[in-house]
Design a protein around this motif. Sequence first.
Motif, PDB file in Angstrom:
ATOM      1  N   VAL A 179      42.925  42.955  36.520  1.00  0.00           N
ATOM      2  CA  VAL A 179      43.571  41.881  35.759  1.00  0.00           C
ATOM      3  C   VAL A 179      43.962  40.731  36.679  1.00  0.00           C
ATOM      4  O   VAL A 179      43.781  39.548  36.343  1.00  0.00           O
ATOM      5  N   SER A 188      40.835  38.883  37.607  1.00  0.00           N
ATOM      6  CA  SER A 188      40.365  38.110  36.462  1.00  0.00           C
ATOM      7  C   SER A 188      41.237  36.884  36.237  1.00  0.00           C
ATOM      8  O   SER A 188      40.739  35.800  35.920  1.00  0.00           O
ATOM      9  N   ASP A 189      42.541  37.038  36.398  1.00  0.00           N
ATOM     10  CA  ASP A 189      43.462  35.915  36.238  1.00  0.00           C
ATOM     11  C   ASP A 189      43.189  34.850  37.294  1.00  0.00           C
ATOM     12  O   ASP A 189      43.245  33.641  37.002  1.00  0.00           O
ATOM     13  N   GLN A 213      37.939  34.442  30.587  1.00  0.00           N
ATOM     14  CA  GLN A 213      39.078  34.804  29.748  1.00  0.00           C
ATOM     15  C   GLN A 213      38.823  36.130  29.024  1.00  0.00           C
ATOM     16  O   GLN A 213      39.726  36.962  28.894  1.00  0.00           O
ATOM     17  N   LYS A 237      39.237  39.003  31.477  1.00  0.00           N
ATOM     18  CA  LYS A 237      40.653  39.315  31.694  1.00  0.00           C
ATOM     19  C   LYS A 237      41.191  40.203  30.577  1.00  0.00           C
ATOM     20  O   LYS A 237      41.950  41.147  30.825  1.00  0.00           O
ATOM     21  N   SER A 288      42.693  44.045  30.649  1.00  0.00           N
ATOM     22  CA  SER A 288      43.993  44.426  30.092  1.00  0.00           C
ATOM     23  C   SER A 288      43.871  45.658  29.194  1.00  0.00           C
ATOM     24  O   SER A 288      44.818  46.460  29.106  1.00  0.00           O
TER      25      SER A 288
END
Length: 288
Positions: free
Chosen positions: A41, A44-45, A176, A179, A183
Amino acid sequence: LPAAMASQFNIPSPSTDQYKATIEIRQNIYDGGLIKNKKLVENSDLQVNKQQVTVEISKVKETINNLYFAYILNAQLSGQLESFDLPLQARRVILESAVKNGIALSTDIDAIDAERLSIKQKITECAIAKKSTIKLLSIIVGDTSFRSIDNLQDPQLSIIDSNTIKRTELALFDFQKQKLDASIGILNASRMPKLFAFSTIGYGNPGLNMFKTGWQPIGIVGVGFSWNVIDWGKTNRDKQMVSVQKSIIDSRKLDFERSISMALETKKAEMLKMVSQIANDNQLVVLR
């Protein structure tokens, strides 16, 4: 105990004052992939943030390109208008001579003057537009000494098929979604059992033996296990929310691709129109 028997035993009582200084250490042995998915995460962020910067840079470049092409368009139009004015000047000289000889009317000269005045007005508008474009470009590039771009080469005409478009916004949509996928991994890992080791070391008064006074070393080592078996459907609800967010991103991506394709078709039509108009203007210059 009877008083007679109690007198034969010496039962110590724990101290009412207790002091303790310890360090607690906990080490995960198995966390169900929670740490791994948290790192995914975070990565990805980071990719999303980097791509957002790339998108903003692309928007600035797009603004610069639009201003640059607007400058070129006004420069070309100004040159065409000046080419139209030259034959009108020659015709006016001829008509002046014809009016003096009584062959033509003065109204013919007035008509030419009116046409030349209209051309000069358009040339002035092009000059103002070019000056405004230069000022906007100087603001964007942060160089107030920026005065002209006449020394730059004219771009070559190139029409790109809509199926080959690559926009930075499309990559942002993909990051996006990645991400959100990461999650979901965190949600799955939160339901997995956890196994960990722990230890506590230090000094205390009293120590582990509550009936022995004085400072003593303290040491506890063990293995723990935890498992959130029932969460009352919270994980499933969170997964549904993530699924809805992914659907929203897919919808936004589809709308963006559609709008880009429509804008591209509009731009291609405008380019073809300008090419045809330039060719016609060149023929008019030759005829005049």
